[in-house]
Scaffold this motif. Structure first.
Motif, short mmCIF file in Angstrom:
data_model
loop_
_atom_site.label_atom_id
_atom_site.label_comp_id
_atom_site.label_asym_id
_atom_site.label_seq_id
_atom_site.Cartn_x
_atom_site.Cartn_y
_atom_site.Cartn_z
N ASN A 140 6.07 -4.91 14.51
CA ASN A 140 4.73 -4.49 14.88
C ASN A 140 4.81 -3.22 15.50
OD1 ASN A 140 2.23 -4.01 16.08
ND2 ASN A 140 2.03 -6.22 16.58
N VAL A 153 1.04 9.86 8.04
CA VAL A 153 0.09 9.79 7.23
C VAL A 153 -1.32 9.81 8.04
CG1 VAL A 153 -1.00 7.97 5.66
CG2 VAL A 153 1.57 8.04 5.88
N ASN A 204 6.11 -10.78 4.19
CA ASN A 204 5.85 -9.54 3.34
C ASN A 204 7.02 -8.81 3.40
OD1 ASN A 204 3.06 -10.48 3.33
ND2 ASN A 204 2.33 -9.32 4.85
N VAL A 212 1.49 3.45 9.84
CA VAL A 212 0.65 2.33 10.06
C VAL A 212 -0.69 3.05 10.91
CG1 VAL A 212 0.32 0.48 11.66
CG2 VAL A 212 2.48 0.79 10.60
N GLY A 248 0.91 -1.17 0.01
CA GLY A 248 0.10 0.11 0.02
C GLY A 248 0.70 1.44 -0.08
P1 NAP Z 1 -2.23 -1.49 3.64
O1 NAP Z 1 -2.41 -1.30 1.93
O2 NAP Z 1 -3.22 -2.45 4.09
O3 NAP Z 1 -0.85 -1.70 4.09
C1 NAP Z 1 -0.69 -1.68 5.29
C2 NAP Z 1 0.84 -2.01 5.70
O4 NAP Z 1 1.02 -1.90 7.03
C3 NAP Z 1 1.24 -3.46 5.23
O5 NAP Z 1 2.45 -3.47 4.94
C4 NAP Z 1 1.08 -4.14 6.71
O6 NAP Z 1 1.91 -5.34 6.49
C5 NAP Z 1 1.41 -3.21 7.49
N1 NAP Z 1 0.87 -3.27 8.87
C6 NAP Z 1 -0.38 -3.14 9.27
N2 NAP Z 1 -0.51 -3.35 10.69
C7 NAP Z 1 0.94 -3.15 11.17
C8 NAP Z 1 1.52 -3.06 12.49
N3 NAP Z 1 0.69 -3.23 13.60
N4 NAP Z 1 2.86 -2.95 12.50
C9 NAP Z 1 3.77 -2.84 11.47
N5 NAP Z 1 3.08 -2.92 10.23
C10 NAP Z 1 1.79 -3.03 9.99
O7 NAP Z 1 -2.94 -0.13 3.95
P2 NAP Z 1 -2.65 1.45 3.30
O8 NAP Z 1 -4.14 1.61 2.80
O9 NAP Z 1 -1.57 1.72 2.61
O10 NAP Z 1 -2.80 2.27 4.82
C11 NAP Z 1 -1.64 3.04 5.12
C12 NAP Z 1 -1.89 4.14 5.84
O11 NAP Z 1 -2.68 5.12 5.02
C13 NAP Z 1 -2.67 4.10 7.02
O12 NAP Z 1 -2.41 5.01 7.92
C14 NAP Z 1 -4.30 4.50 6.50
O13 NAP Z 1 -4.96 5.08 7.60
C15 NAP Z 1 -3.70 5.82 5.86
N6 NAP Z 1 -4.90 6.01 4.87
C16 NAP Z 1 -5.32 5.05 3.86
C17 NAP Z 1 -6.30 5.29 2.85
C18 NAP Z 1 -6.53 4.67 1.63
O14 NAP Z 1 -7.64 4.83 1.08
N7 NAP Z 1 -6.02 3.46 1.51
C19 NAP Z 1 -6.76 6.71 3.01
C20 NAP Z 1 -6.62 7.52 3.90
C21 NAP Z 1 -5.50 7.28 4.84
P3 NAP Z 1 1.73 -6.61 7.65
O15 NAP Z 1 0.05 -7.05 7.45
O16 NAP Z 1 2.53 -7.65 6.94
O17 NAP Z 1 1.97 -6.01 8.93
#
Ligand code: NAP
Length: 272
Positions: A83, A161, A62, A111, A37
């Motif tokens: 984590n 973020v 991952n 995260v 992501g």
């Molecule tokens: P994503 O595609 O689900 O990716 C999340 C990443 O974080 C993965 O690498 C996951 O890998 C890792 N992760 C999850 N929990 C973790 C933890 N406790 N410790 C360390 N690593 C962890 O998510 P994303 O959409 O890119 O979101 C990233 C950020 O963008 C977040 O803060 C989210 O709130 C923000 N955001 C996203 C959107 C959107 O539309 N996507 C919009 C606004 C804001 P593992 O599972 O291997 O840990």
């Protein structure tokens, strides 16, 4: 060629024009949650512009996949599990970075979890604590760990973020939205405190970006049809479109920007 790929090529070309492979030469960037992501896109954007990036997430498999992907793009990369909710993991991430890269210049605190969908009044104490602890406290504690090392390097850059939901809550995501508003506040609070150490603190507030995390939103046609009515650019965003904003905020091109959170949403217009 699909319009998505065309957009991505256009974005990459623009990115390469504006910032070169040496923008972050000699710099070390720690990006949390960076095996997928937005975090992975941020690591890619920083790495393509010369940073040594340190990627991490909870799963070793991952991490291995992300390291291989970045190495294939000739990016200097170190990977480890972390984590962000665990103190010993945060310390291990920082120590490994110091041991293998010699210092820290950039932190992207990426995260977040959303553990609940529904009326905020139905949130349990455990759900509330988990959301605030992962999304806000862990980013603050990572900041506390890296700042002394940025000071040793003469300065640095931190990006939180956040989300457009930090400005304008989406119904059903109460605790998550509160946590994202808190990051806007944390950015504002830390910027003047760290400016004398030549450390800038900024944020990015993405709209709906096509990732695993947000798939319940962008895969839901009814939601997206309603949401797009509020956008100027009527589509979901791509992760590269947030990675490039993060890389800009970390660069010298943003040397006069601190305490700011940039909305990157296709024109959701959640703030003046
Ligand atoms: P994503 O595609 O689900 O990716 C999340 C990443 O974080 C993965 O690498 C996951 O890998 C890792 N992760 C999850 N929990 C973790 C933890 N406790 N410790 C360390 N690593 C962890 O998510 P994303 O959409 O890119 O979101 C990233 C950020 O963008 C977040 O803060 C989210 O709130 C923000 N955001 C996203 C959107 C959107 O539309 N996507 C919009 C606004 C804001 P593992 O599972 O291997 O840990």
């Amino acid at each position: 060629m699909s319009s998505r790929v065309k957009r991505s090529l256009w974005t990459n070309t623009l990115g390469q024009m504006r910032m070169s492979q040496s923008t972050f030469s000699g710099k070390v960037a720690v990006v949390t949650g960076s095996t997928d992501g937005i975090g992975l896109a941020a690591a890619q954007a920083l790495g393509q512009r010369g940073a040594h990036v340190v990627v991490s997430s909870r799963s070793q498999a991952n991490v291995d996949k992300a390291v291989a992907l970045l190495q294939n793009q000739n990016i200097r990369v170190t990977g480890t599990t972390c984590n962000v909710g665990k103190g010993e993991d945060r310390e291990k991430l920082v120590q490994l970075t110091l041991d293998q890269c010699g210092g820290i210049d950039i932190l992207v605190s990426n995260v977040a979890v959303n553990v609940f969908f529904g009326n905020t009044m139905d949130t349990t104490e455990e759900m509330w604590d988990e959301t605030l602890s992962t999304n806000v406290t862990s980013g603050f504690l990572m900041t506390k760990l890296v700042v002394p090392h940025m000071v040793k390097r003469g300065g640095g850059s931190i990006v939180f973020v956040s989300s457009i939901t930090g400005y304008q809550p989406i119904r059903g995501l109460g605790p998550y939205c509160v946590s994202k508003s808190a990051l806007l506040g944390l950015t504002k609070v830390l910027a003047p405190e760290l400016a004398p150490s030549n450390i800038r603190v900024n944020g990015v507030a993405p709209g709906v970006i096509r990732t695993q995390f947000s798939s319940p939103l962008w895969e839901n046609e009814d939601f997206m049809n309603g949401f797009k009515k509020r956008l100027s650019i009527k589509r979901a965003g791509e992760t590269e479109e947030i990675g490039s904003v993060i890389s800009f905020l970390c660069s010298e091109e943003a040397s006069f920007i601190t305490g700011e959170t940039i909305e990157a949403s296709g024109g959701f217009n959640c703030r003046l």
